[in-house]
Scaffold this active site. Structure first.
Site, mmCIF file in Angstrom:
data_model
loop_
_atom_site.group_PDB
_atom_site.id
_atom_site.type_symbol
_atom_site.label_atom_id
_atom_site.label_comp_id
_atom_site.label_asym_id
_atom_site.label_seq_id
_atom_site.Cartn_x
_atom_site.Cartn_y
_atom_site.Cartn_z
ATOM 1 N N PHE A 18 -0.752 -56.690 87.908
ATOM 2 C CA PHE A 18 0.457 -55.712 87.978
ATOM 3 C C PHE A 18 1.767 -56.405 88.227
ATOM 4 O O PHE A 18 1.927 -57.325 88.909
ATOM 5 C CB PHE A 18 0.288 -54.530 88.647
ATOM 6 C CG PHE A 18 1.297 -53.407 88.480
ATOM 7 C CD1 PHE A 18 1.297 -52.764 87.198
ATOM 8 C CD2 PHE A 18 2.279 -53.204 89.641
ATOM 9 C CE1 PHE A 18 2.311 -51.706 87.157
ATOM 10 C CE2 PHE A 18 3.178 -52.147 89.448
ATOM 11 C CZ PHE A 18 3.131 -51.739 88.245
ATOM 12 N N ASP A 19 2.880 -55.901 87.462
ATOM 13 C CA ASP A 19 4.250 -56.609 87.766
ATOM 14 C C ASP A 19 4.596 -56.847 89.238
ATOM 15 O O ASP A 19 5.176 -58.037 89.527
ATOM 16 C CB ASP A 19 5.304 -55.557 87.458
ATOM 17 C CG ASP A 19 5.025 -54.816 86.113
ATOM 18 O OD1 ASP A 19 4.052 -54.920 85.565
ATOM 19 O OD2 ASP A 19 5.715 -53.915 85.860
ATOM 20 N N HIS A 75 14.607 -54.627 83.528
ATOM 21 C CA HIS A 75 14.501 -53.233 82.528
ATOM 22 C C HIS A 75 14.910 -51.846 83.160
ATOM 23 O O HIS A 75 15.264 -51.047 82.660
ATOM 24 C CB HIS A 75 13.134 -53.347 82.019
ATOM 25 C CG HIS A 75 12.092 -53.274 83.389
ATOM 26 N ND1 HIS A 75 11.810 -54.425 83.912
ATOM 27 C CD2 HIS A 75 11.535 -52.377 83.749
ATOM 28 C CE1 HIS A 75 10.959 -54.293 85.179
ATOM 29 N NE2 HIS A 75 10.555 -52.912 85.084
ATOM 30 N N LYS A 99 -1.390 -42.944 92.982
ATOM 31 C CA LYS A 99 -2.053 -42.872 92.033
ATOM 32 C C LYS A 99 -3.273 -42.097 92.442
ATOM 33 O O LYS A 99 -3.356 -40.800 92.539
ATOM 34 C CB LYS A 99 -2.609 -44.277 91.116
ATOM 35 C CG LYS A 99 -1.272 -44.677 90.491
ATOM 36 C CD LYS A 99 -0.538 -45.532 91.239
ATOM 37 C CE LYS A 99 0.509 -46.326 90.425
ATOM 38 N NZ LYS A 99 1.397 -47.028 91.409
ATOM 39 N N ASP A 142 -7.200 -54.493 93.642
ATOM 40 C CA ASP A 142 -5.778 -53.915 93.572
ATOM 41 C C ASP A 142 -6.550 -52.446 93.004
ATOM 42 O O ASP A 142 -6.922 -52.241 91.739
ATOM 43 C CB ASP A 142 -4.848 -54.350 92.455
ATOM 44 C CG ASP A 142 -3.778 -53.508 92.468
ATOM 45 O OD1 ASP A 142 -3.750 -52.427 92.689
ATOM 46 O OD2 ASP A 142 -2.894 -53.915 91.549
ATOM 47 N N TYR A 148 4.091 -41.589 117.257
ATOM 48 C CA TYR A 148 4.323 -43.147 116.770
ATOM 49 C C TYR A 148 3.072 -44.020 116.778
ATOM 50 O O TYR A 148 2.880 -44.793 115.880
ATOM 51 C CB TYR A 148 5.294 -43.590 117.781
ATOM 52 C CG TYR A 148 5.980 -45.060 117.035
ATOM 53 C CD1 TYR A 148 7.105 -45.308 116.393
ATOM 54 C CD2 TYR A 148 5.277 -46.270 117.310
ATOM 55 C CE1 TYR A 148 7.458 -46.238 115.826
ATOM 56 C CE2 TYR A 148 5.591 -47.230 116.964
ATOM 57 C CZ TYR A 148 6.968 -47.479 116.031
ATOM 58 O OH TYR A 148 7.348 -48.615 115.659
ATOM 59 N N ALA A 158 -5.554 -49.172 92.933
ATOM 60 C CA ALA A 158 -4.595 -47.906 92.499
ATOM 61 C C ALA A 158 -5.327 -46.959 91.619
ATOM 62 O O ALA A 158 -5.200 -45.560 92.259
ATOM 63 C CB ALA A 158 -3.402 -48.271 91.880
#
Ligand code: F0G
Length: 461
Positions: free
Chosen positions: A126-127, A452, A260, A217, A74, A219
């Site tokens: 990004f969204d 969507h 990614k 960001d 842990y 990714a």
């Protein structure tokens, strides 16, 4: 003259997963049953799945071996220290907070940094990034260069931040209202387009001048480094790892979706250079994700990620990947299929608005193309158009974005170029009969936000 050896993948295949090519009749039934929503399909109903490159890649033998060595303690697991060491050595951030995926990293960091009324400039957030900003009643301001919105313009670094737009934001709002600027590398929303090192340098210099922290960001950071190596003057002889280190010199903090360029199926993290800030995020990590040495990841997954970061920053791996994207891109564009130019890192973005000019935008052009492609060959892409853009939160009118795109994201080390040939042939068939496609879809049912994923559609007769 001896023949020049052709290009081939930098790996061979040790484990396979069967996929099934269905009949058109089956696909017609299945897509009707999902109300023409590609997210509703079961994966067995898809032959070649290009919905996303996120968490869909194939791990290497080294990663699977590392998985077996996972330490599931842990607190203080060895696997966490392996990950922290890799993030420090490869990316240059001494402090790491693991999270279960990229948006969770955003949630933790933004809980600490963003207040109501704040302004967050960036390059096509990004969204989920935008979602986490707007959820906190703050505003994302897009400062991407204009070239990104013209699919035909060829620019080597279409993901770049427009320095003038950024400075205008810095001038307009007081420093206290701008907790950071976020630069997405590569710029997913603009078509997997890279950001140049020159641009990262300029963003950092400007941000320093106004005393505003810079977040990357990250990714698809490794793909970004590949484009710097192959497109930016002065970097051809540098290794990917050298370029990656140089890129991250210009960031104070990084958020990462490890699904990614970490080449794992699940995971994320935040990287910090400042120890105080890192420690001030602990409380959010503990509340939302897990204790600071696992943050929602199992030890085995942190181990596999540590190896993945190393592999993703090897040139041969990246060359195999990017050349596959380009292989599909060249097949499509040589037949006249309109795509975001030039080919990006992780996906092809087909300009559906140009490909199906007779379908009215009110009938969701990119979605229409996505359904056609599925019916044609069982290939699943994703709509980046008016359905994704959703309704205006105030007026509730549909928002129509500048571009109607169908994204075909290529998973890492997963499909061969034979699969790319199928995708190309299917799109070419549709392109050949494009004049007969004149109607699209109307919405029957939709959720109030993020519609969507779940909405129901019916064909316009
Ligand atoms: N940032 C970028 C640039 C992304 O592309 C994504 C995810 C995230 C953050 C969020 O990371 O999914 O691990 O929570 N992009 C996926 C895609 C979903 O299909 O492009 P996540």
């Amino acid at each position: 003259m001896p023949m020049e050896l052709p290009f081939a993948e930098s790996y061979r295949i040790k484990m396979v997963e069967p996929i099934y090519l269905s009949t058109r009749k089956e696909r017609e039934e299945w897509i009707k049953a999902t109300n023409y929503n590609l997210f509703g399909l079961r994966s067995e109903q898809v032959y070649i799945d290009l919905l996303t490159d996120s968490g869909t890649g194939a791990m290497s033998d080294r990663q699977w071996a590392a998985l077996m060595m996972g330490d599931e303690s842990y607190a203080g697991a060895k696997s966490f220290y392996n990950l922290q060491e890799a993030v420090h050595r490869i990316l240059g951030f001494p402090f790491t907070l693991p999270t279960h995926q990229g948006r969770a990293a955003e949630n933790v960091l933004f809980s600490r940094l963003i207040r109501e009324g704040d302004i967050i400039p960036g390059n096509s957030h990004f969204d989920t990034t935008k979602g986490h900003i707007e959820y906190r009643k703050a505003t994302a301001i897009d400062c991407t260069i204009d070239e990104a919105f013209n699919t035909e313009s060829v620019h080597p670094f279409k993901g770049n931040v427009d320095i003038n737009k950024l400075e205008a934001v810095f001038k307009k709002y007081p420093k206290e209202k701008i907790p950071f600027i976020i630069v997405t590398i590569t710029n997913n929303t603009a078509g997997g387009q890279p950001v140049s090192l020159q641009n990262l340098k300029e963003v950092s210099a400007l941000a320093k001048k106004y005393d505003i922290p810079v977040v990357f960001d990250s990714a698809r950071f490794a793909e970004n480094a590949y484009f710097i190596k192959t497109r930016e003057v002065g970097y051809a002889d540098k290794t990917i790892k050298e370029i990656v280190r140089e890129m991250f010199q210009y960031a104070d903090i990084m958020t990462m979706s490890s699904k990614k360029d970490g080449i794992v199926n699940m995971g994320g993290f935040i990287g910090f250079k400042n120890e105080e800030l890192y420690k001030s995020c602990w409380v959010y990590n503990i509340m939302f994700e897990g204790y600071v040495t696992y943050g929602g990841m199992s030890g085995r997954d942190m181990n596999a990620l540590a190896v993945g970061l190393d592999e993703a920053t090897e040139f041969e791996y990246l060359n195999t990947r990017i050349l596959q994207v380009k292989y599909l891109f060249d097949k499509l564009t040589s037949h006249g299929i309109p795509c975001q130019q030039p080919a990006g890192g992780h996906a092809i973005f087909v300009d559906a608005g140009k490909m199906l000019p007779h379908v009215p935008r009110e009938q969701f052009v990119a979605q229409t193309l996505g359904v056609e492609l599925y019916l044609e060959a069982g290939v699943r892409g994703v709509e980046i158009g008016a359905l994704l853009a959703d309704r205006d939160p105030i007026t509730r009118e549909n928002r129509y974005p500048k571009l109607e795109l169908l994204r075909l994201a290529i998973p890492r080390r997963t499909y061969t170029n034979n699969h790319m040939d199928v995708v190309a042939a299917a799109l070419i068939n549709i392109f050949e009969r494009r004049d007969s496609i004149r109607t699209g879809y109307r919405i029957v049912e939709e959720a109030p936000i993020m519609r969507h994923f779940t909405l129901k559609l019916e064909p316009v007769k």
